[in-house]
Design a protein around this motif. Structure first.
Motif, PDB file in Angstrom:
ATOM      1  N   VAL A  16     -12.555  66.334 -88.472  1.00 49.59           N
ATOM      2  CA  VAL A  16     -14.016  66.419 -88.640  1.00 49.59           C
ATOM      3  C   VAL A  16     -14.618  66.700 -87.269  1.00 49.59           C
ATOM      4  N   PRO A  17     -14.482  67.922 -86.758  1.00 50.12           N
ATOM      5  CA  PRO A  17     -14.865  68.207 -85.372  1.00 50.12           C
ATOM      6  C   PRO A  17     -16.349  68.047 -85.085  1.00 50.12           C
ATOM      7  N   ASP A  18     -17.211  68.080 -86.113  1.00 50.72           N
ATOM      8  CA  ASP A  18     -18.641  67.936 -85.854  1.00 50.72           C
ATOM      9  C   ASP A  18     -19.140  66.509 -86.052  1.00 50.72           C
ATOM     10  N   VAL A  19     -18.223  65.546 -86.186  1.00 45.56           N
ATOM     11  CA  VAL A  19     -18.643  64.160 -86.337  1.00 45.56           C
ATOM     12  C   VAL A  19     -19.511  63.746 -85.149  1.00 45.56           C
ATOM     13  N   ASP A  20     -20.646  63.078 -85.445  1.00 49.09           N
ATOM     14  CA  ASP A  20     -21.537  62.656 -84.360  1.00 49.09           C
ATOM     15  C   ASP A  20     -21.895  61.173 -84.440  1.00 49.09           C
ATOM     16  N   ALA A  21     -21.249  60.440 -85.354  1.00 51.71           N
ATOM     17  CA  ALA A  21     -21.467  58.997 -85.453  1.00 51.71           C
ATOM     18  C   ALA A  21     -20.286  58.371 -86.180  1.00 51.71           C
ATOM     19  N   ILE A  22     -19.812  57.233 -85.657  1.00 56.40           N
ATOM     20  CA  ILE A  22     -18.697  56.521 -86.290  1.00 56.40           C
ATOM     21  C   ILE A  22     -19.113  55.066 -86.480  1.00 56.40           C
ATOM     22  N   VAL A  23     -19.205  54.651 -87.742  1.00 56.83           N
ATOM     23  CA  VAL A  23     -19.479  53.258 -88.084  1.00 56.83           C
ATOM     24  C   VAL A  23     -18.143  52.564 -88.314  1.00 56.83           C
ATOM     25  N   CYS A  24     -17.909  51.468 -87.601  1.00 56.23           N
ATOM     26  CA  CYS A  24     -16.631  50.760 -87.693  1.00 56.23           C
ATOM     27  C   CYS A  24     -16.834  49.388 -88.331  1.00 56.23           C
ATOM     28  N   ALA A  25     -15.857  48.957 -89.119  1.00 55.29           N
ATOM     29  CA  ALA A  25     -15.971  47.705 -89.857  1.00 55.29           C
ATOM     30  C   ALA A  25     -15.899  46.476 -88.969  1.00 55.29           C
ATOM     31  N   THR A  26     -15.366  46.608 -87.745  1.00 54.09           N
ATOM     32  CA  THR A  26     -15.293  45.483 -86.817  1.00 54.09           C
ATOM     33  C   THR A  26     -15.496  45.983 -85.387  1.00 54.09           C
ATOM     34  N   ASP A  27     -15.815  45.054 -84.496  1.00 53.94           N
ATOM     35  CA  ASP A  27     -15.950  45.397 -83.080  1.00 53.94           C
ATOM     36  C   ASP A  27     -14.622  45.850 -82.486  1.00 53.94           C
ATOM     37  N   TYR A  77      -8.293  53.431 -82.669  1.00 58.23           N
ATOM     38  CA  TYR A  77      -7.896  54.571 -81.842  1.00 58.23           C
ATOM     39  C   TYR A  77      -7.294  55.682 -82.708  1.00 58.23           C
ATOM     40  N   SER A  78      -6.314  55.325 -83.548  1.00 59.09           N
ATOM     41  CA  SER A  78      -5.604  56.355 -84.316  1.00 59.09           C
ATOM     42  C   SER A  78      -6.509  57.007 -85.360  1.00 59.09           C
ATOM     43  N   CYS A  79      -7.372  56.224 -85.997  1.00 63.55           N
ATOM     44  CA  CYS A  79      -8.299  56.798 -86.978  1.00 63.55           C
ATOM     45  C   CYS A  79      -9.300  57.729 -86.299  1.00 63.55           C
ATOM     46  N   THR A  80      -9.753  57.368 -85.115  1.00 60.67           N
ATOM     47  CA  THR A  80     -10.691  58.226 -84.388  1.00 60.67           C
ATOM     48  C   THR A  80     -10.011  59.509 -83.938  1.00 60.67           C
ATOM     49  N   GLU A  81      -8.780  59.407 -83.505  1.00 59.71           N
ATOM     50  CA  GLU A  81      -8.025  60.601 -83.129  1.00 59.71           C
ATOM     51  C   GLU A  81      -7.909  61.551 -84.315  1.00 59.71           C
ATOM     52  N   GLN A  82      -7.682  60.982 -85.484  1.00 59.57           N
ATOM     53  CA  GLN A  82      -7.616  61.814 -86.694  1.00 59.57           C
ATOM     54  C   GLN A  82      -8.981  62.428 -87.016  1.00 59.57           C
ATOM     55  N   ILE A  90     -12.142  47.428 -83.962  1.00 56.12           N
ATOM     56  CA  ILE A  90     -11.919  48.812 -84.365  1.00 56.12           C
ATOM     57  C   ILE A  90     -12.803  49.743 -83.547  1.00 56.12           C
ATOM     58  N   ALA A  91     -14.062  49.354 -83.352  1.00 56.75           N
ATOM     59  CA  ALA A  91     -14.996  50.178 -82.586  1.00 56.75           C
ATOM     60  C   ALA A  91     -14.538  50.340 -81.142  1.00 56.75           C
ATOM     61  N   PHE A  92     -13.961  49.287 -80.566  1.00 52.08           N
ATOM     62  CA  PHE A  92     -13.457  49.387 -79.188  1.00 52.08           C
ATOM     63  C   PHE A  92     -12.335  50.420 -79.122  1.00 52.08           C
ATOM     64  N   GLY A  93     -11.458  50.419 -80.111  1.00 54.72           N
ATOM     65  CA  GLY A  93     -10.404  51.429 -80.156  1.00 54.72           C
ATOM     66  C   GLY A  93     -10.980  52.826 -80.300  1.00 54.72           C
ATOM     67  N   ALA A  94     -12.060  52.953 -81.093  1.00 55.81           N
ATOM     68  CA  ALA A  94     -12.700  54.256 -81.283  1.00 55.81           C
ATOM     69  C   ALA A  94     -13.308  54.766 -79.979  1.00 55.81           C
ATOM     70  N   ILE A  95     -14.009  53.906 -79.265  1.00 53.92           N
ATOM     71  CA  ILE A  95     -14.633  54.307 -77.992  1.00 53.92           C
ATOM     72  C   ILE A  95     -13.560  54.708 -76.981  1.00 53.92           C
ATOM     73  N   THR A  96     -12.481  53.936 -76.929  1.00 50.78           N
ATOM     74  CA  THR A  96     -11.391  54.249 -76.002  1.00 50.78           C
ATOM     75  C   THR A  96     -10.828  55.635 -76.280  1.00 50.78           C
ATOM     76  N   CYS A  97     -10.607  55.945 -77.564  1.00 48.62           N
ATOM     77  CA  CYS A  97     -10.078  57.253 -77.943  1.00 48.62           C
ATOM     78  C   CYS A  97     -11.058  58.369 -77.571  1.00 48.62           C
ATOM     79  N   LEU A  98     -12.324  58.182 -77.884  1.00 46.21           N
ATOM     80  CA  LEU A  98     -13.330  59.219 -77.605  1.00 46.21           C
ATOM     81  C   LEU A  98     -13.409  59.520 -76.113  1.00 46.21           C
ATOM     82  N   ARG A  99     -13.372  58.496 -75.305  1.00 44.28           N
ATOM     83  CA  ARG A  99     -13.443  58.707 -73.848  1.00 44.28           C
ATOM     84  C   ARG A  99     -12.206  59.449 -73.350  1.00 44.28           C
TER      85      ARG A  99
END
Length: 307
Positions: A212-223, A202-207, A225-234
């Motif tokens: 990096v406002p034009d980011v269009d893909a995030i590869v995460c080292a674990t599921d 979550y915190s890394c995705t928020e950063q 971490i990816a769940f935290g990323a999706i939660t932040c994006l939503r």
């Protein structure tokens, strides 16, 4: 009791007495006679890990079938405790063999491994000179990233510390190699390092979405971490995968119940546990066996978080 020769009549008589008295041979007495305890020490980095649980499940299935009992040593990612368990299992508990589900190798680890007087198999990492079962993390992330770059051009990566060679260094390398071969350069600040947690994702995705406002893909080292990323994006109003694609590693339960469901790498963790246990059993029986290395395969499970 020990398959020595007796007449059939005496064998039947002894069998009846055993049934009547409920006699059970003393494991301690047997270990004094044979020098074998039929105990295996399994050192794990943490209990709250689905991948570790799957490995342990595979290990214990094989060991139980072969007549071995398992002693678990949970280190809670404490590298000093890992070293202590290596010594303790070998010296005090006199196990017949050890499986180390490894994360890092410090000089203390190497000294402890070298000093063991029982066979050891390393699971989850590759270490020259020792029997190992490990995942093809670099190639798996390379393939996963390459697929995502077909429809994205500004990728980012959220990983873990590289002292964990497999999950940290190799997964990051796979991402960067795929970007290089696709002629894509991650944006400055687009490669972040956290820990194995939802909060880190979550915190890394928020950063990321701030820097990096034009980011269009995030590869995460674990599921996780990816769940935290999706939660932040939503929560910040970004659509997954229409605006930003997200991937993970592990094919954990959370990957299929997350919304949207998570594209991820499936590592055959339970199978790798079975392979490590079989390798150890062979080493415990054939003490002159040579070290073997086994690199596991993988599958990419495509779901709703990528286009």
């Amino acid at each position: 009791f020990n398959d020595g020769y007796v007449s059939q009549e005496k064998r039947e008589l002894i069998g009846r007495i055993i049934d009547e008295t409920g006699y059970v041979p003393s494991q301690h007495a047997q270990s004094l006679r044979t020098g074998k305890t039929h105990l295996v020490g399994v050192i794990i980095p943490r209990l709250n890990s689905e991948s570790v649980n799957r490995m342990v499940n595979g290990i214990t299935k094989v060991l139980a079938c072969k007549g071995y009992q398992t002693i678990l040593g949970n280190t809670n990612n404490d590298e000093k405790l890992e070293v202590e368990y290596l010594s303790m299992f070998s010296e005090r508990n006199k196990v017949d063999g050890i499986i180390l589900i490894a994360t890092i190798f410090t000089p203390a680890h190497r000294r402890a491994l070298k000093g063991l007087d029982v066979p050891v198999v390393i699971l989850g990492q590759e270490l020259a000179g020792y029997s190992c079962v490990f995942q093809n993390d670099c190639r798996a992330i390379y393939d996963l990233t390459s697929q995502m770059l077909r429809t994205s051009s500004h990728p980012a990566y959220i990983g873990v510390l590289e002292n964990d060679i497999s999950a940290g260094k190799m997964r990051r390398k796979g991402f960067l190699d795929a970007c290089h071969d696709a002629g894509v350069e991650p944006a400055p600040g687009g490669v972040l390092i956290g820990d194995f947690s939802v909060d880190a994702g979550y915190s890394c995705t928020e950063q990321l979405i701030k820097t990096v406002p034009d980011v269009d893909a995030i590869v995460c080292a674990t599921d996780i971490i990816a769940f935290g990323a999706i939660t932040c994006l939503r929560e910040f109003g970004h659509r997954v995968p229409e605006e930003i694609q997200v991937t993970g590693v592990g094919d954990s339960v959370i990957s299929s119940i997350a919304y949207p469901s998570l594209t991820t790498v499936h590592h055959f963790y339970e199978t790798s546990g079975r392979e490590a246990a079989s390798m150890l059993v062979d080493a415990m029986i054939n003490l002159d066996s040579v070290p073997r290395e086994l690199k596991m395969g993988y599958e990419i499970r495509r779901r709703e978080s990528t286009r």
